[in-house]
Scaffold this motif. Structure first.
Motif, PDB file in Angstrom:
ATOM      1  N   GLU A   1       0.828  -1.207   0.000  1.00 60.56           N
ATOM      2  CA  GLU A   1       0.000   0.000   0.000  1.00 60.56           C
ATOM      3  C   GLU A   1       0.866   1.262   0.000  1.00 60.56           C
ATOM      4  O   GLU A   1       0.620   2.200  -0.759  1.00 60.56           O
TER       5      GLU A   1
ATOM      6  N   LYS B   1      -6.107   1.126  -1.927  1.00 67.51           N
ATOM      7  CA  LYS B   1      -7.379   0.602  -1.413  1.00 67.51           C
ATOM      8  C   LYS B   1      -8.455   0.609  -2.499  1.00 67.51           C
ATOM      9  O   LYS B   1      -9.289  -0.299  -2.565  1.00 67.51           O
ATOM     10  N   LYS B   2      -8.433   1.620  -3.358  1.00 68.01           N
ATOM     11  CA  LYS B   2      -9.407   1.680  -4.451  1.00 68.01           C
ATOM     12  C   LYS B   2      -9.187   0.528  -5.433  1.00 68.01           C
ATOM     13  O   LYS B   2     -10.148  -0.072  -5.927  1.00 68.01           O
TER      14      LYS B   2
ATOM     15  N   MET C   1      -7.761  -2.403  -4.745  1.00 70.87           N
ATOM     16  CA  MET C   1      -8.160  -3.641  -4.079  1.00 70.87           C
ATOM     17  C   MET C   1      -9.680  -3.799  -4.086  1.00 70.87           C
ATOM     18  O   MET C   1     -10.208  -4.902  -4.297  1.00 70.87           O
ATOM     19  N   HIS C   2     -10.388  -2.700  -3.881  1.00 73.66           N
ATOM     20  CA  HIS C   2     -11.853  -2.743  -3.899  1.00 73.66           C
ATOM     21  C   HIS C   2     -12.367  -3.098  -5.291  1.00 73.66           C
ATOM     22  O   HIS C   2     -13.307  -3.897  -5.438  1.00 73.66           O
ATOM     23  N   ALA C   3     -11.749  -2.519  -6.310  1.00 76.03           N
ATOM     24  CA  ALA C   3     -12.149  -2.820  -7.688  1.00 76.03           C
ATOM     25  C   ALA C   3     -11.941  -4.300  -7.996  1.00 76.03           C
ATOM     26  O   ALA C   3     -12.786  -4.939  -8.649  1.00 76.03           O
TER      27      ALA C   3
ATOM     28  N   ASP D   1     -12.024  -6.744  -5.839  1.00 74.00           N
ATOM     29  CA  ASP D   1     -13.062  -7.487  -5.111  1.00 74.00           C
ATOM     30  C   ASP D   1     -14.375  -7.495  -5.887  1.00 74.00           C
ATOM     31  O   ASP D   1     -15.070  -8.517  -5.960  1.00 74.00           O
ATOM     32  N   LEU D   2     -14.724  -6.358  -6.476  1.00 75.51           N
ATOM     33  CA  LEU D   2     -15.961  -6.264  -7.254  1.00 75.51           C
ATOM     34  C   LEU D   2     -15.901  -7.162  -8.490  1.00 75.51           C
ATOM     35  O   LEU D   2     -16.877  -7.843  -8.832  1.00 75.51           O
TER      36      LEU D   2
ATOM     37  N   GLU E   1     -16.198 -10.836  -7.384  1.00 70.07           N
ATOM     38  CA  GLU E   1     -17.565 -11.164  -6.979  1.00 70.07           C
ATOM     39  C   GLU E   1     -18.454 -11.457  -8.183  1.00 70.07           C
ATOM     40  O   GLU E   1     -19.371 -12.279  -8.111  1.00 70.07           O
TER      41      GLU E   1
ATOM     42  N   LYS F   1      -6.890 -12.248  -4.853  1.00 69.37           N
ATOM     43  CA  LYS F   1      -7.837 -11.227  -5.295  1.00 69.37           C
ATOM     44  C   LYS F   1      -8.581 -11.637  -6.564  1.00 69.37           C
ATOM     45  O   LYS F   1      -9.594 -11.036  -6.907  1.00 69.37           O
TER      46      LYS F   1
END
Length: 233
Positions: A1, A14-15, A17-19, A21-22, A25, A56
């Motif tokens: 990070e 963090k953005k 990593m969030h992308a 995850d989406l 999913e 991821k």
């Protein structure tokens, strides 16, 4: 990070990593693209980093090395020959051991006969429409708004690439800028290509002069690796 946010801005890691995850999913295929430089090579080239990317959901990964583009480029971010050698060995090992396909845009030149840019297998069109030999080579003779793609491929800078590739018999030294800076300098001058950088039209002499020392240093290491691979003529 810390290494990501240092260059890309606070909160970027963090953005991303969030992308990821989406995407995971929703069962969408994706990979990662990572620039390795003097401050992060041992981190992004590690087993831990690649394991995280696999966790991821990445199915492939692109590695690029830092290129000092722009008049205010930070030269301290250039990787050392030792770091590039580390990536050479580690990416090959990780490809064998991990369930992910990894590619190194510079160190994998041996598999595709050196540089692929200049229309050989690839070219770049920037946001302004300038047709460039490579995303890292900001010089051009034509704009896609004024010429066809075929005309662009026949333009002087692209013809210079065609006439000069491969730029080195050692395909671990594929790049006309980072590994063979005198090659790029000559091609840009001979083609009268203009800088396409929007903020600072960096002349090719200044750009390539910055890369002379590191190209010589890497050349010694690369020649040793090339000889050890059994591919040297």
């Amino acid at each position: 990070e810390e290494e990501t946010d240092m260059r890309r801005g606070k909160g970027t890691y963090k953005k991303v990593m969030h992308a990821m995850d989406l995407l995971k999913e929703r069962n969408l295929g994706f990979g990662f693209s990572t620039c390795y430089h003097n401050k992060n090579t041992e981190v992004v080239g590690s087993d831990e980093y690649v394991d995280l990317m696999i966790e991821k959901g990445c199915s492939f990964g692109w590695y690029f090395t830092y290129i000092p583009l722009g008049k205010d480029a930070v030269m301290d971010l250039l990787v050392t020959p030792e770091q590039r050698k580390y990536m050479y060995h580690n990416v090959r090992r990780l490809r064998e051991e991990k369930p992910i396909f990894l590619m190194d845009f510079w160190n994998d030149g041996e598999f595709i006969g050196g540089c692929i840019a200049g229309g050989r297998h690839y070219l770049h069109i920037n946001a302004n429409g300038d047709v460039e030999p490579c995303a890292f080579i900001h010089y051009s003779n034509v704009n896609i708004n004024d010429a066809s793609l075929l005309d662009a491929l026949k333009s002087p800078i692209f013809m210079q690439y065609k006439q000069n590739q491969p730029f080195n018999e050692n395909h671990l030294r594929p790049c006309p800028l980072l590994d063979n800076p005198n090659k790029l300098k000559a091609m840009v001058h001979d083609s009268n290509a203009a800088s396409t950088q929007p903020l600072d039209a960096e002349d090719v002499d200044s750009l390539t002069d910055k890369c002379q020392d590191i190209s010589k240093q890497w050349g010694e290491t690369a020649d040793e690796l090339w000889a050890a691979s059994g591919k040297a003529k």
